[in-house]
Design a protein around this motif. Structure first.
Motif, short mmCIF file in Angstrom:
data_model
loop_
_atom_site.label_atom_id
_atom_site.label_comp_id
_atom_site.label_asym_id
_atom_site.label_seq_id
_atom_site.Cartn_x
_atom_site.Cartn_y
_atom_site.Cartn_z
N ALA A 110 0.82 -1.22 0.00
CA ALA A 110 0.00 0.00 0.00
C ALA A 110 0.85 1.27 0.00
CB ALA A 110 -0.93 -0.01 1.21
N ASN A 111 2.16 1.11 -0.03
CA ASN A 111 3.11 2.23 -0.05
C ASN A 111 3.01 3.13 1.18
OD1 ASN A 111 4.34 1.63 -2.58
ND2 ASN A 111 2.48 2.37 -3.58
N VAL A 112 2.69 2.55 2.32
CA VAL A 112 2.73 3.32 3.57
C VAL A 112 3.96 2.96 4.39
CG1 VAL A 112 0.24 3.71 3.66
CG2 VAL A 112 1.21 1.75 4.85
N LEU A 113 4.69 1.94 3.93
CA LEU A 113 5.92 1.49 4.57
C LEU A 113 6.94 1.27 3.46
CD1 LEU A 113 6.86 0.69 7.47
CD2 LEU A 113 6.22 -1.65 6.91
N ARG A 114 8.16 1.79 3.66
CA ARG A 114 9.22 1.64 2.65
C ARG A 114 9.47 0.17 2.34
NH1 ARG A 114 14.09 2.28 4.59
NH2 ARG A 114 13.42 2.60 6.72
N LEU A 115 9.76 -0.11 1.08
CA LEU A 115 10.08 -1.49 0.69
C LEU A 115 11.31 -1.99 1.42
CD1 LEU A 115 9.39 -1.44 -3.15
CD2 LEU A 115 7.96 -2.42 -1.34
N SER A 116 12.25 -1.09 1.75
CA SER A 116 13.48 -1.49 2.42
C SER A 116 13.36 -1.55 3.94
CB SER A 116 14.61 -0.53 2.05
OG SER A 116 14.30 0.79 2.46
N TRP A 117 12.19 -1.19 4.48
CA TRP A 117 12.02 -1.27 5.94
C TRP A 117 12.23 -2.71 6.36
CZ3 TRP A 117 9.16 -3.90 9.46
CH2 TRP A 117 9.19 -3.43 10.77
#
Length: 126
Positions: A110-117
């Protein structure tokens, strides 16, 4: 019947979600610590209930992000807070780790958390 039960749950969840959104707006601006706590509580309270509640909790986080009530940094801090307390959460929700991972996957989609998190964000200019 099942359809009536499902509609009742959805209606109650929508009412709770609307109330929650209003509370967040009324509390704004939230400190980093309070934002993290709020996000952690949304997820952990949902995990204590059901998969449907987890879906609704994610929708709430997405809505709060899209309406600029919570930014990505605050959402990350909420996930960090949840994982830092995972041992305690698992006392009430034994499969919390797996459920939390589902939150991570869906929040990234949902693009609310970075993919690299959870890796640290690269400083700008590098």
């Amino acid at each position: 019947d099942n359809a009536t039960s499902l509609l009742t749950v959805e209606f109650k969840a929508a009412q709770i979600g609307a109330a929650y959104k209003l509370c967040v707006r009324e509390l704004a601006p939230l400190s980093e610590e309070k934002s993290a706590e709020l996000i952690r509580k949304v997820m952990t309270l949902a995990m204590e209930r059901s998969g449907a509640e987890c879906e609704l909790a994610l929708k709430l986080l997405v809505w709060l992000h899209r309406h600029e009530e919570l930014d990505s940094y605050m959402i990350e801090k909420g996930f960090d807070d949840m994982y830092s307390r995972m041992e305690d959460i698992m006392l009430d929700v034994p499969d919390a780790n797996e459920m939390a991972q589902s939150f991570v996957v869906e929040a990234k989609k949902a693009n609310v958390l970075r993919l690299s998190w959870p890796e640290a964000e690269e400083p700008e200019g590098n």
